[in-house]
Enzyme design. Structure first.
Site, PDB file in Angstrom:
ATOM      1  N   ASN A  22      64.223   1.235  30.967  1.00 65.10           N
ATOM      2  CA  ASN A  22      63.516   0.794  32.173  1.00 65.10           C
ATOM      3  C   ASN A  22      63.312  -0.711  32.154  1.00 65.10           C
ATOM      4  O   ASN A  22      63.507  -1.408  33.156  1.00 65.10           O
ATOM      5  CB  ASN A  22      62.146   1.478  32.264  1.00 65.10           C
ATOM      6  CG  ASN A  22      62.245   2.974  32.429  1.00 65.10           C
ATOM      7  OD1 ASN A  22      62.986   3.462  33.272  1.00 65.10           O
ATOM      8  ND2 ASN A  22      61.503   3.720  31.635  1.00 65.10           N
ATOM      9  N   GLU A  23      62.894  -1.206  30.988  1.00 62.43           N
ATOM     10  CA  GLU A  23      62.614  -2.635  30.858  1.00 62.43           C
ATOM     11  C   GLU A  23      63.861  -3.464  31.107  1.00 62.43           C
ATOM     12  O   GLU A  23      63.804  -4.512  31.764  1.00 62.43           O
ATOM     13  CB  GLU A  23      62.061  -2.922  29.465  1.00 62.43           C
ATOM     14  CG  GLU A  23      61.707  -4.379  29.230  1.00 62.43           C
ATOM     15  CD  GLU A  23      61.139  -4.630  27.839  1.00 62.43           C
ATOM     16  OE1 GLU A  23      60.459  -5.646  27.658  1.00 62.43           O
ATOM     17  OE2 GLU A  23      61.394  -3.799  26.936  1.00 62.43           O
ATOM     18  N   ARG A  24      64.991  -3.022  30.599  1.00 63.41           N
ATOM     19  CA  ARG A  24      66.223  -3.807  30.732  1.00 63.41           C
ATOM     20  C   ARG A  24      66.690  -3.873  32.180  1.00 63.41           C
ATOM     21  O   ARG A  24      67.195  -4.917  32.634  1.00 63.41           O
ATOM     22  CB  ARG A  24      67.295  -3.231  29.801  1.00 63.41           C
ATOM     23  CG  ARG A  24      66.988  -3.547  28.347  1.00 63.41           C
ATOM     24  CD  ARG A  24      67.735  -2.727  27.326  1.00 63.41           C
ATOM     25  NE  ARG A  24      67.157  -2.991  26.003  1.00 63.41           N
ATOM     26  CZ  ARG A  24      67.350  -2.242  24.928  1.00 63.41           C
ATOM     27  NH1 ARG A  24      68.133  -1.168  24.999  1.00 63.41           N
ATOM     28  NH2 ARG A  24      66.786  -2.560  23.778  1.00 63.41           N
ATOM     29  N   GLN A  34      61.962   4.000  27.107  1.00 64.29           N
ATOM     30  CA  GLN A  34      61.212   3.028  27.910  1.00 64.29           C
ATOM     31  C   GLN A  34      61.940   1.690  27.965  1.00 64.29           C
ATOM     32  O   GLN A  34      61.852   0.969  28.964  1.00 64.29           O
ATOM     33  CB  GLN A  34      59.794   2.838  27.344  1.00 64.29           C
ATOM     34  CG  GLN A  34      58.903   4.035  27.525  1.00 64.29           C
ATOM     35  CD  GLN A  34      57.422   3.737  27.288  1.00 64.29           C
ATOM     36  OE1 GLN A  34      56.586   4.064  28.117  1.00 64.29           O
ATOM     37  NE2 GLN A  34      57.098   3.139  26.165  1.00 64.29           N
ATOM     38  N   ILE A  60      64.221  -6.315  33.916  1.00 62.68           N
ATOM     39  CA  ILE A  60      64.540  -7.702  33.564  1.00 62.68           C
ATOM     40  C   ILE A  60      65.719  -8.197  34.381  1.00 62.68           C
ATOM     41  O   ILE A  60      65.682  -9.283  34.980  1.00 62.68           O
ATOM     42  CB  ILE A  60      64.830  -7.824  32.056  1.00 62.68           C
ATOM     43  CG1 ILE A  60      63.525  -7.730  31.254  1.00 62.68           C
ATOM     44  CG2 ILE A  60      65.554  -9.139  31.745  1.00 62.68           C
ATOM     45  CD1 ILE A  60      63.733  -7.677  29.746  1.00 62.68           C
TER      46      ILE A  60
END
Length: 340
Positions: A195-197, A192, A200
């Protein structure tokens, strides 16, 4: 409604699209002056729900995904804790199986959407043993007895996004609220994080485009010592340097998305992308704010808001120093790994 549906499979009521569509949406959210809005949506779409989509049972998908992707429920992610943020392996919250229920004790910190969330994708220690193999992910309804919003945190930036400290005291949830396999939570969460990186970086790049544009516009009009601020060689050279570095990060961002869609392991490149985009955000917002002079120190302009809102990008989603550690592990240069 469609903001939340893109990457959810069609069978679960979503649109079944790949991450490139999510990246475009993140860029669009960066057009909103308040970065906290896009961050809250990103938690819902890219950070709290992928584990259910990829590993959750049909029961969990039917229960949690439809109201979440419809925007009727708000989701949050529970990983960081008091005294421990980026070091995920050392979290202390426990989930103990008692008959047909999990009993959860502990707490979570820096929880975006935490004060308004209907449910949490929560990581906890579900057994003893190696720290990378004793953790599991759970769907935790926030109205469960024993769940408390201890406080809403007053932050430097991202003022439109609530960030909360959450506590758990003998919280009981059904055994079936486990996401995927027990003991696989750490690995699920690391996935997960990729996905966040990407999310961002997408928001940072689009926001920095706006900051540079706005700075060019302002400095071309602002006069000092008989010429525009922009006509000073240092200013227009520095802006050229910022734009060049931003284009380099954008190229890395596009490669990261292409590799992800192609099914390749993007852990290393996504980590590099997150590190460089976050650091560039600090560099460009600080440098551009200086060119605005006194106006840059007011609440009236985009550059001051970007300066405070984007500062979190070098901390949230894994601090810069953690990103460097991961990159060193891939390079084989971290202590104890030897140099290949």
């Amino acid at each position: 409604k469609q903001w939340y549906q893109r990457r959810v499979p069609i069978t679960a009521g979503g649109m079944g699209l790949d991450i490139s569509y999510e990246a475009v949406a993140a860029e669009a959210w960066a057009m909103v002056d308040s970065a906290g809005v896009g961050m809250g949506v990103g938690i819902q779409c890219d950070i709290a729900t992928p584990a259910i989509v990829n590993y959750g049972s049909e029961m969990l998908k039917e229960m949690f995904l439809p109201p979440t992707i419809a925007g009727d429920w708000v989701a949050c992610l529970g990983v960081s804790e008091v005294g421990g943020g980026s070091d995920v392996a050392m979290l202390k919250t426990t989930a103990r199986l008692d008959g047909d229920e999990w009993v959860i004790n502990g707490g979570k910190m820096w929880t975006t959407n935490g004060a308004q969330a209907d449910w949490m994708c929560m990581l906890a220690n579900s057994s003893v043993g190696p720290v990378h193999k004793n953790k599991s992910l759970f769907c935790l309804p926030m109205n469960t007895p024993g769940v408390s919003v201890h406080r809403v945190i007053d932050k430097l930036g991202m003022h439109s996004s609530d960030t909360a400290e959450i506590t758990f005291e003998d919280v009981r949830i059904p055994k079936d609220y486990l996401i995927g396999e027990e003991g696989k939570g750490f690995n699920y969460q690391m996935q997960q994080f990729q996905n966040e990186r990407i999310y961002i970086a997408a928001g940072v790049i689009a926001a920095l485009d706006r900051v540079i544009e706005a700075t060019i516009d302002y400095t071309s009009q602002r006069q000092a010592f008989g010429q525009s601020i922009l006509d000073n060689q240092y200013v227009h050279y520095k802006l050229a340097e910022y734009q060049t570095e931003l284009e380099m990060v954008r190229a890395l961002y596009h490669k990261c998305i292409d590799d992800y869609v192609a099914g390749e392991d993007i852990t290393a490149i996504a980590t590099m992308l997150k590190l460089k985009s976050a650091r560039l955000a600090r560099q460009i917002t600080d440098g551009c704010l200086q060119f605005w002079g006194g106006m840059g120190f007011t609440e009236e302009v985009i550059v001051s808001r970007a300066y405070r809102d984007l500062r979190i990008m070098s901390i949230g989603g894994g601090a810069d120093e953690v990103m460097l550690k991961i990159i060193c592990q891939f390079m084989g240069t971290a202590p104890g790994m030897g140099i290949r």
